[in-house]
Write an enzyme that holds these catalytic residues in place. Structure first.
Site, short mmCIF file in Angstrom:
data_model
loop_
_atom_site.label_atom_id
_atom_site.label_comp_id
_atom_site.label_asym_id
_atom_site.label_seq_id
_atom_site.Cartn_x
_atom_site.Cartn_y
_atom_site.Cartn_z
N ASP A 178 16.17 28.94 -59.84
CA ASP A 178 16.04 30.21 -60.70
C ASP A 178 15.06 29.86 -61.96
O ASP A 178 14.76 30.90 -62.60
CB ASP A 178 17.16 30.85 -61.10
N HIS B 77 24.25 23.64 -61.40
CA HIS B 77 24.53 24.13 -60.19
C HIS B 77 25.79 23.36 -59.61
O HIS B 77 26.21 22.42 -60.06
CB HIS B 77 23.38 23.62 -59.20
N HIS C 229 24.48 34.08 -60.06
CA HIS C 229 23.88 33.82 -58.66
C HIS C 229 22.64 34.07 -59.02
O HIS C 229 21.76 33.69 -59.25
CB HIS C 229 25.02 34.63 -57.55
N1 ACO Z 1 24.37 26.25 -69.88
C1 ACO Z 1 25.45 25.57 -70.64
N2 ACO Z 1 26.64 25.06 -69.88
C2 ACO Z 1 26.71 24.93 -68.87
C3 ACO Z 1 25.96 25.71 -67.89
C4 ACO Z 1 24.69 26.27 -68.54
N3 ACO Z 1 23.87 26.81 -67.82
N4 ACO Z 1 26.31 25.44 -66.52
C5 ACO Z 1 27.18 24.51 -66.81
N5 ACO Z 1 27.70 24.37 -68.21
C6 ACO Z 1 28.83 23.47 -68.59
C7 ACO Z 1 30.09 24.22 -68.72
O1 ACO Z 1 30.22 25.05 -69.67
C8 ACO Z 1 31.05 23.20 -68.31
O2 ACO Z 1 31.22 22.62 -69.61
P1 ACO Z 1 32.56 21.75 -70.04
O3 ACO Z 1 32.93 20.87 -68.99
O4 ACO Z 1 32.51 21.44 -71.55
O5 ACO Z 1 33.59 23.16 -69.99
C9 ACO Z 1 30.33 22.20 -67.46
O6 ACO Z 1 28.78 22.47 -67.76
C10 ACO Z 1 30.74 22.46 -65.94
O7 ACO Z 1 29.95 23.75 -65.72
P2 ACO Z 1 31.01 24.58 -64.74
O8 ACO Z 1 30.89 25.94 -65.08
O9 ACO Z 1 32.26 23.91 -64.17
O10 ACO Z 1 30.04 24.42 -63.35
P3 ACO Z 1 30.06 25.48 -62.22
O11 ACO Z 1 29.68 24.46 -61.06
O12 ACO Z 1 31.50 26.01 -62.04
O13 ACO Z 1 29.00 26.47 -62.51
C11 ACO Z 1 26.94 27.57 -62.42
C12 ACO Z 1 27.72 26.49 -61.91
C13 ACO Z 1 27.71 28.78 -62.33
C14 ACO Z 1 25.65 27.79 -61.69
C15 ACO Z 1 26.71 27.26 -63.98
O14 ACO Z 1 25.95 26.02 -64.10
C16 ACO Z 1 25.89 28.51 -64.77
O15 ACO Z 1 26.65 29.34 -65.00
N6 ACO Z 1 24.60 28.19 -64.68
C17 ACO Z 1 23.78 29.25 -65.45
C18 ACO Z 1 23.47 30.43 -64.44
C19 ACO Z 1 22.58 29.99 -63.27
O16 ACO Z 1 21.50 29.46 -63.59
N7 ACO Z 1 22.95 30.31 -62.08
C20 ACO Z 1 22.23 30.06 -60.82
C21 ACO Z 1 22.61 29.09 -59.98
S1 ACO Z 1 21.59 28.76 -58.68
C22 ACO Z 1 21.79 30.07 -57.51
O17 ACO Z 1 22.63 30.84 -57.60
C23 ACO Z 1 20.47 30.21 -56.84
#
Ligand code: ACO
Length: 438
Positions: free
Chosen positions: A363, A307, A268
């Site tokens: 971010d 996101h 987050h």
């Molecule tokens: N890098 C690589 N793969 C990713 C990433 C990433 N940053 N984010 C999502 N994916 C992939 C997942 O592995 C998943 O792949 P799959 O379908 O093969 O299993 C697919 O994309 C869907 O991802 P989810 O995890 O289901 O997406 P969710 O909506 O649950 O997660 C989140 C959102 C937590 C922001 C995620 O994208 C993440 O961890 N990003 C990196 C951390 C980040 O930048 N957080 C800041 C968010 S913005 C904020 O809080 C202000």
């Protein structure tokens, strides 16, 4: 059948139900009537991580994730970033409309009057270890404020709520700057009430031996923009924490500490810190393909990408990229920017990211700007939490005054052991005790 309704057939019983649809939702409680027999508890929904569940009705922030739209009280984020100040935006979020000149003056004067912290807070800071993470200090200190302002517990008194809002918005920059200076062993710098909200924050962070700190106007304005972009984002993890804790009628200082604790996590608000660490690990542009390979193999994440709601582009990331250019004119370019730009270019052409709709989020670039402005990485989540206090407080009050809200209490699907009798210790088989760990 009413047009705005959903017809559900329970194939277990053959019974048919009509559930009203309002605002594109059905009420989960309407499913409770769906039973196999009178002793059945009724149908529940299962939605881990609230992927498809609205927990409240809100009039504060609107997001259209597919179209990349973000509105605060109806105003586009791009217009607020262009024309507003952070304090005006905070007022807008909390009160629901833009202030008149007179009201804005009263609000800004009021916040300015409340920037000082009780001296005991300074002594309290002395209890932290010398290398304590500023976000840990921030969470603990915001919570400690509830013990100084006990009237904040009068949450149904509008005047007590108003003063608490002033205090929180005014004091979080002071806490943040004190935490930073403590963690590097610098004497604290007291607020300068002649400066703007962001100018004063820069003063409390970076003032050296000069009699009066003069913030650079470009950096001061860049910080206003960054704070506006971070002020609210509807029902994310930390805001939901604020609403859930607030639903127990906990005082707002303590509830803000809970929200900030949620924001601390690397998925987050800790993501901007994680982005910087990632860029440093990558180190140079030629190492990017190898890093992308590791991301696609599931070994690491591309921090700052993806996101839960934006599946097109995070509109805040677009504004931040512009702000970065202005900041770098003053500070000189952050060498990590080239790695970030190349990483973004490669990722946006790669089917792994395109097919999963993974784009840079707020971010991805904010950390690079903050670093160029002189903020250490550990301060990044704190810089996120400070402006978000305006959003958390607005969301908290909206929830508190919503007659439909009760104490938050989700259900669970229990998959554990059935009822069984206690086994005396001498009769227990190793296989029955589960993990080998104590
Ligand atoms: N890098 C690589 N793969 C990713 C990433 C990433 N940053 N984010 C999502 N994916 C992939 C997942 O592995 C998943 O792949 P799959 O379908 O093969 O299993 C697919 O994309 C869907 O991802 P989810 O995890 O289901 O997406 P969710 O909506 O649950 O997660 C989140 C959102 C937590 C922001 C995620 O994208 C993440 O961890 N990003 C990196 C951390 C980040 O930048 N957080 C800041 C968010 S913005 C904020 O809080 C202000």
């Amino acid at each position: 059948m009413p047009e705005n309704s959903l017809t559900v057939t329970d194939n277990r019983t053959g019974k048919v139900y009509s559930l009203p649809i309002e605002h594109g939702t059905i009420r989960a409680m309407d499913l409770r009537q769906i039973k196999t027999d009178p002793h059945d508890f009724g149908l529940l929904t299962y939605d881990p991580a609230f992927m498809n569940t609205c927990s409240c009705q809100s009039r504060i922030t609107f997001i259209d994730g597919d179209a990349g739209i973000l509105l605060y009280r109806g105003y586009p984020i791009e217009q607020l970033a262009e024309h507003s100040t952070f304090l005006e935006t905070a007022y807008l979020l909390y009160r629901g409309s833009l202030p008149t000149r007179e009201k804005l003056k009263m609000w800004v004067d009021g916040v300015t009057r409340h920037t000082i912290l009780h001296e005991n807070i300074r002594r309290f800071l002395g209890g932290f270890h010398y290398d304590a993470h500023p976000m840990g200090i921030f969470v603990a200190t915001v919570s400690a404020l509830s013990t100084f302002y006990q009237e904040s517990k009068q949450i149904f008194d509008p005047e007590a709520r108003r003063i608490t809002f002033y205090r929180l918005v005014a004091k979080v920059p002071t806490i943040a700057a004190f935490a930073y200076r403590y963690s590097i062993g610098m004497p604290i710098a007291y607020p300068d009430n002649e400066l703007s909200y962001t100018g004063n924050f820069l003063n409390m962070m970076f003032k050296g031996t000069e009699p009066r700190y003069r913030p650079d106007p470009v950096l001061e304005r860049a910080l206003e923009v960054l704070f506006i972009l971070h002020a609210d984002h509807e029902q994310n993890c930390s805001t939901s924490a604020m609403r859930v804790v607030g639903s127990a009628h906990t005082d707002p200082f303590t509830a803000i500490a809970a929200a900030a604790a949620a924001l601390y996590g690397p998925l987050h608000g800790g993501a901007n810190e994680a982005v910087l660490k990632m860029l440093n690990v990558i180190g140079s542009k030629d190492k990017i393909p190898e890093y992308i390979r590791r991301v696609k193999a599931g070994e690491v994440k591309l921090m700052g990408f993806g996101h839960r709601v934006y599946k097109n582009y995070d509109p805040r990331a677009r504004i931040i990229k512009r702000t970065a250019d202005e900041v770098f004119e003053v500070t000189g370019k952050n060498p990590l920017l080239d790695i970030a730009l190349e990483l973004e270019r490669i990722a946006l052409e790669d089917d792994y990211f395109v097919s999963r709709k993974l784009y840079p989020n707020v971010d991805f670039y904010s950390g690079i700007i903050y670093q160029a402005m002189g903020f250490p990485t550990e301060m990044f989540p704190v810089l996120f939490a400070m402006p978000r206090v305006a959003g958390w407080m607005s969301q908290w009050e909206e929830g508190l005054l919503d007659p439909e809200q009760k104490i938050a209490r989700p259900r669970q699907i229990y998959l554990g052991a059935e009822r069984r009798d206690y086994v005396p210790i001498e009769q227990r088989e190793p296989a029955l005790t589960g993990s080998m760990l104590p």
